[in-house]
Write a protein that holds these residues in place. Sequence first.
Motif, PDB file in Angstrom:
ATOM      1  N   GLU A 190      34.644  34.000  43.756  1.00  0.00           N
ATOM      2  CA  GLU A 190      33.609  35.150  44.546  1.00  0.00           C
ATOM      3  C   GLU A 190      34.609  36.340  44.353  1.00  0.00           C
ATOM      4  O   GLU A 190      35.985  36.450  44.654  1.00  0.00           O
ATOM      5  N   SER A 191      33.939  37.364  44.131  1.00  0.00           N
ATOM      6  CA  SER A 191      34.005  38.239  44.441  1.00  0.00           C
ATOM      7  C   SER A 191      33.597  39.843  44.749  1.00  0.00           C
ATOM      8  O   SER A 191      32.443  39.313  45.528  1.00  0.00           O
ATOM      9  N   ARG A 192      34.390  40.954  46.197  1.00  0.00           N
ATOM     10  CA  ARG A 192      33.213  41.780  46.239  1.00  0.00           C
ATOM     11  C   ARG A 192      34.879  42.950  46.126  1.00  0.00           C
ATOM     12  O   ARG A 192      35.761  43.340  45.926  1.00  0.00           O
ATOM     13  N   TRP A 193      34.270  44.413  46.805  1.00  0.00           N
ATOM     14  CA  TRP A 193      34.463  45.413  46.884  1.00  0.00           C
ATOM     15  C   TRP A 193      34.905  46.032  47.821  1.00  0.00           C
ATOM     16  O   TRP A 193      33.913  45.616  49.024  1.00  0.00           O
ATOM     17  N   GLU A 194      36.046  46.038  48.079  1.00  0.00           N
ATOM     18  CA  GLU A 194      36.509  46.614  49.452  1.00  0.00           C
ATOM     19  C   GLU A 194      37.126  48.560  48.955  1.00  0.00           C
ATOM     20  O   GLU A 194      38.301  48.308  48.176  1.00  0.00           O
ATOM     21  N   LYS A 195      37.522  48.785  50.782  1.00  0.00           N
ATOM     22  CA  LYS A 195      37.898  50.347  50.330  1.00  0.00           C
ATOM     23  C   LYS A 195      39.241  49.621  50.590  1.00  0.00           C
ATOM     24  O   LYS A 195      39.756  49.467  51.497  1.00  0.00           O
ATOM     25  N   ALA A 196      40.105  50.170  49.570  1.00  0.00           N
ATOM     26  CA  ALA A 196      41.298  49.896  49.412  1.00  0.00           C
ATOM     27  C   ALA A 196      42.561  51.379  50.672  1.00  0.00           C
ATOM     28  O   ALA A 196      41.401  52.249  50.604  1.00  0.00           O
ATOM     29  N   ASP A 197      43.429  50.900  51.020  1.00  0.00           N
ATOM     30  CA  ASP A 197      44.105  52.089  51.774  1.00  0.00           C
ATOM     31  C   ASP A 197      44.005  53.241  51.374  1.00  0.00           C
ATOM     32  O   ASP A 197      44.407  54.091  51.443  1.00  0.00           O
ATOM     33  N   THR A 198      44.081  52.988  49.706  1.00  0.00           N
ATOM     34  CA  THR A 198      43.913  54.718  49.011  1.00  0.00           C
ATOM     35  C   THR A 198      42.791  55.471  48.926  1.00  0.00           C
ATOM     36  O   THR A 198      43.108  56.192  48.523  1.00  0.00           O
ATOM     37  N   GLY A 199      41.622  54.386  49.157  1.00  0.00           N
ATOM     38  CA  GLY A 199      40.640  55.905  49.642  1.00  0.00           C
ATOM     39  C   GLY A 199      39.728  54.995  48.170  1.00  0.00           C
ATOM     40  O   GLY A 199      38.791  55.187  47.927  1.00  0.00           O
ATOM     41  N   ARG A 200      40.689  54.189  47.681  1.00  0.00           N
ATOM     42  CA  ARG A 200      39.793  53.561  45.920  1.00  0.00           C
ATOM     43  C   ARG A 200      39.031  52.704  46.130  1.00  0.00           C
ATOM     44  O   ARG A 200      39.515  51.764  47.458  1.00  0.00           O
ATOM     45  N   ARG A 201      38.068  52.347  45.437  1.00  0.00           N
ATOM     46  CA  ARG A 201      37.425  50.817  45.252  1.00  0.00           C
ATOM     47  C   ARG A 201      38.331  49.407  44.674  1.00  0.00           C
ATOM     48  O   ARG A 201      38.935  50.250  43.889  1.00  0.00           O
ATOM     49  N   ARG A 202      38.704  48.785  45.109  1.00  0.00           N
ATOM     50  CA  ARG A 202      38.749  47.642  45.149  1.00  0.00           C
ATOM     51  C   ARG A 202      38.403  45.724  44.988  1.00  0.00           C
ATOM     52  O   ARG A 202      37.663  45.843  46.196  1.00  0.00           O
ATOM     53  N   LYS A 203      38.662  45.214  43.827  1.00  0.00           N
ATOM     54  CA  LYS A 203      37.862  43.877  43.865  1.00  0.00           C
ATOM     55  C   LYS A 203      38.098  43.249  44.455  1.00  0.00           C
ATOM     56  O   LYS A 203      39.618  43.077  43.786  1.00  0.00           O
ATOM     57  N   TYR A 204      37.752  42.582  45.157  1.00  0.00           N
ATOM     58  CA  TYR A 204      38.631  41.079  46.190  1.00  0.00           C
ATOM     59  C   TYR A 204      38.437  39.899  45.084  1.00  0.00           C
ATOM     60  O   TYR A 204      36.852  39.899  45.285  1.00  0.00           O
ATOM     61  N   TYR A 205      39.220  39.437  45.423  1.00  0.00           N
ATOM     62  CA  TYR A 205      39.108  37.716  44.610  1.00  0.00           C
ATOM     63  C   TYR A 205      38.964  36.714  45.951  1.00  0.00           C
ATOM     64  O   TYR A 205      40.014  36.735  46.868  1.00  0.00           O
ATOM     65  N   ARG A 206      38.091  36.028  45.956  1.00  0.00           N
ATOM     66  CA  ARG A 206      38.116  34.834  46.740  1.00  0.00           C
ATOM     67  C   ARG A 206      38.131  33.323  46.070  1.00  0.00           C
ATOM     68  O   ARG A 206      36.817  32.996  45.536  1.00  0.00           O
ATOM     69  N   VAL A 207      38.724  31.906  46.293  1.00  0.00           N
ATOM     70  CA  VAL A 207      38.020  31.214  45.437  1.00  0.00           C
ATOM     71  C   VAL A 207      37.059  30.014  46.654  1.00  0.00           C
ATOM     72  O   VAL A 207      37.125  30.801  47.606  1.00  0.00           O
ATOM     73  N   THR A 208      36.489  29.557  45.385  1.00  0.00           N
ATOM     74  CA  THR A 208      35.123  28.751  46.179  1.00  0.00           C
ATOM     75  C   THR A 208      35.601  27.726  46.397  1.00  0.00           C
ATOM     76  O   THR A 208      36.703  26.719  45.816  1.00  0.00           O
ATOM     77  N   LYS A 209      34.384  26.985  46.767  1.00  0.00           N
ATOM     78  CA  LYS A 209      34.674  25.996  47.449  1.00  0.00           C
ATOM     79  C   LYS A 209      34.961  24.747  45.641  1.00  0.00           C
ATOM     80  O   LYS A 209      35.751  23.791  45.094  1.00  0.00           O
ATOM     81  N   SER A 210      34.035  25.008  44.934  1.00  0.00           N
ATOM     82  CA  SER A 210      34.085  24.458  43.398  1.00  0.00           C
ATOM     83  C   SER A 210      34.969  24.893  42.911  1.00  0.00           C
ATOM     84  O   SER A 210      36.023  24.359  42.352  1.00  0.00           O
ATOM     85  N   GLY A 211      35.519  25.452  42.822  1.00  0.00           N
ATOM     86  CA  GLY A 211      37.117  26.253  42.387  1.00  0.00           C
ATOM     87  C   GLY A 211      38.427  25.682  43.500  1.00  0.00           C
ATOM     88  O   GLY A 211      39.291  25.393  42.320  1.00  0.00           O
ATOM     89  N   LEU A 212      38.211  25.208  44.410  1.00  0.00           N
ATOM     90  CA  LEU A 212      39.017  24.135  45.443  1.00  0.00           C
ATOM     91  C   LEU A 212      39.597  22.530  44.319  1.00  0.00           C
ATOM     92  O   LEU A 212      40.211  21.943  44.537  1.00  0.00           O
ATOM     93  N   GLY A 213      38.004  22.618  44.321  1.00  0.00           N
ATOM     94  CA  GLY A 213      37.658  21.286  43.411  1.00  0.00           C
ATOM     95  C   GLY A 213      38.344  21.617  41.996  1.00  0.00           C
ATOM     96  O   GLY A 213      39.452  20.551  42.078  1.00  0.00           O
ATOM     97  N   GLN A 214      38.133  22.204  40.948  1.00  0.00           N
ATOM     98  CA  GLN A 214      39.031  23.133  40.186  1.00  0.00           C
ATOM     99  C   GLN A 214      40.542  22.195  40.487  1.00  0.00           C
ATOM    100  O   GLN A 214      41.344  21.930  39.230  1.00  0.00           O
ATOM    101  N   LEU A 215      41.053  22.945  41.050  1.00  0.00           N
ATOM    102  CA  LEU A 215      42.084  23.558  41.523  1.00  0.00           C
ATOM    103  C   LEU A 215      42.831  22.248  41.648  1.00  0.00           C
ATOM    104  O   LEU A 215      43.636  21.561  41.205  1.00  0.00           O
ATOM    105  N   ALA A 216      42.172  21.116  42.693  1.00  0.00           N
ATOM    106  CA  ALA A 216      42.761  19.224  42.791  1.00  0.00           C
ATOM    107  C   ALA A 216      42.980  19.015  41.642  1.00  0.00           C
ATOM    108  O   ALA A 216      43.574  18.429  41.092  1.00  0.00           O
ATOM    109  N   ASP A 217      41.692  19.598  40.712  1.00  0.00           N
ATOM    110  CA  ASP A 217      41.525  18.348  39.566  1.00  0.00           C
ATOM    111  C   ASP A 217      42.995  18.883  38.277  1.00  0.00           C
ATOM    112  O   ASP A 217      43.684  17.764  37.512  1.00  0.00           O
ATOM    113  N   GLU A 218      42.981  20.636  38.271  1.00  0.00           N
ATOM    114  CA  GLU A 218      43.709  20.522  36.943  1.00  0.00           C
ATOM    115  C   GLU A 218      45.158  20.601  37.680  1.00  0.00           C
ATOM    116  O   GLU A 218      45.978  19.810  37.468  1.00  0.00           O
ATOM    117  N   ARG A 219      45.526  20.343  39.078  1.00  0.00           N
ATOM    118  CA  ARG A 219      47.274  19.983  39.923  1.00  0.00           C
ATOM    119  C   ARG A 219      47.497  18.451  39.177  1.00  0.00           C
ATOM    120  O   ARG A 219      48.329  18.216  38.972  1.00  0.00           O
TER     121      ARG A 219
END
Lengths: 148, 471
Positions: free
Chosen positions: A85-114
């Motif tokens: 999932e993503s969210r916009w945060e203000k970077a130290d440059t003053g511009r907006r930056r899009k941050y990503y975070r892995v979700t629970k189902s993402g972690l499940g997918q990761l385990a599966d891929e692994r």
Amino acid sequence: MALQCMVALCKHRVSDTSLDPTMSINKDLVAASSTPLVLAILSEGDSYGYAILHRVRELSGGALEWTDGMLYPVLHRLERGGLVESRWEKADTGRRRKYYRVTKSGLGQLADERRQWRAVDETLRKVWAELAVARPDLPSTTLVPQGR
Amino acid sequence: MDAMGSEAPQSGALEDQIGAWRVHLRGSRAISAADAEELEDHLRQEIHGLIEQGLSADEAFLVAVKRIGAIDTLTREFAREHSDRLWKQLVLAGNGSEAGAAPVEAWIPKSLGVALLLAVGAGLSIKAPTWFGIPFDPDVSVFYPQNIGFLVLPFIAGYFVWARPMTGAAALMTAGVFVLSAVLVNAFPFATTTPGSSVADTQLLTILHLPIVLWFWVGVSYVGGRWVGNDRRMDFVRFTGELFIYFVLIGLGGGVLIGTTFILFEAIGVDAEPVVENWILPCGFAGATVVATWLVEAKQSVIENMAPVLTRVFAPLFTLLFLAFLVTMVWTGRGIDVEREVLIAFDLLLVVVFGLLLYSISARDPLEAPGLVDWIHLALVATALLVDVLALWAIGSRISDFGFTPNRVAALGENVVLLVNLAGSAWLYLRFLRGAGPFSALWTWQTTYLYALAGWAAVVAFIFPIIFAFQ
């Protein structure tokens, strides 16, 4: 942590001085590995595109070179699939930056891929080892991971 | 893991380069504003990192752009991932939210709320007279055919009164004209016992022409009461075409709805017909006009206009039809069979050609150079004129035999009105194609001519009954 086998593979390639450092990995492999790689990096902590790419470069020692822009469609695909999932945060440059975070189902997918990558990796290791015995004439540096 | 400090004051040239790159990137619909911002952030970090490694701003920009990938490739990748974006979607929440910021959406956009209220109003309005014992059946009472415009159209006009900046006086006038004409038409002492028909000829003419007059009056409210300026009038023409198409589409959906209603209630042994006939059909019809109005307004900037697309398809086909007709006539030596209804048939033909021409003009960029399509349109108008003149010539010799009934005068008048319009268009088209005049002359001609159409319809609807003594 999640990608030890992949990363190990990459590190081996790079630390193996007999390998051509400019050698690039096949496009299909890059595409196939992008999902577990991105998910694994994000499970280390929330991050954004540029930093993720840096991490990929760092982990692969440059062997796994992506065209930078291609990361974003991958991230968007994962986001739409609910793996990150993503969210916009203000970077130290003053511009907006899009941050990503892995979700629970993402972690499940990761385990599966692994699991899948490990199976592939183990299969390949076995066949490389047997090949090294059966056909010692083949150049082994590109086939056998050293020290395993 | 990264060291993105605050950005060093970058040279204006670099900002320009990034700006140009961003504009190029935004050229594709596959890349949204938010994506572009994300990619730009990436590019800036890359440039920053490269500059820290000792590259000049120029070099850093080039390397960073190269690393991020060719815009064509990027666009293709994004399009593959976001194929939905290549389809224009109707955003119902008014202004589309951009840049990833969570859109603060009203649960129902205000305009939709108003439109739904008006739609319910129209549905009740068309139903209300039945509570006073007036039947829908036109064979029993002509009330509905005669008044349907008054029952439905004020709600469409009402929507525009709400949506447009309109002075109170203009709004009052809009309502006043509806009320006045309703009173006038219903006060007309139409002859009730015409032999062979339950409706007097003049009354039938009024019934047919009244909606046209009222529709132009809706147009006055569409342009916010300012019925000057050709652009706005052309907008109303476009609106009319789109409204028609949307209404037909909603009607098709309504057909499916009604069919399903029948099937479902038949399954439990209940006859749905009375409810469908007395409620769903009339109220749905009235409500659909208002909803279609709202849809056309909401989508006007989002979705391609359909009417011009249809004219593109059909203008050449109709041209071929007329050519085939003329060739067959000459080949077989057959004249036009002058029957009583032939004038009306040729009126319809002219209406179709007029519509095709009007909508192709409405969609054409007036500054574009003449092209093949324009020649096709000229051929369409020319062949239609030829066909119509042949018909008029055939009728002209016999029209005095038939006598000048209200129907025939109205049909002849319509033919003349449209003939003059098409002849004028043909002349202006020819001038334009020969480089002797601007395309906008054609535009002005058509939009100004709307007065003539409205005027003639008003004459037939309101003056004819008086001239012909309500027979």
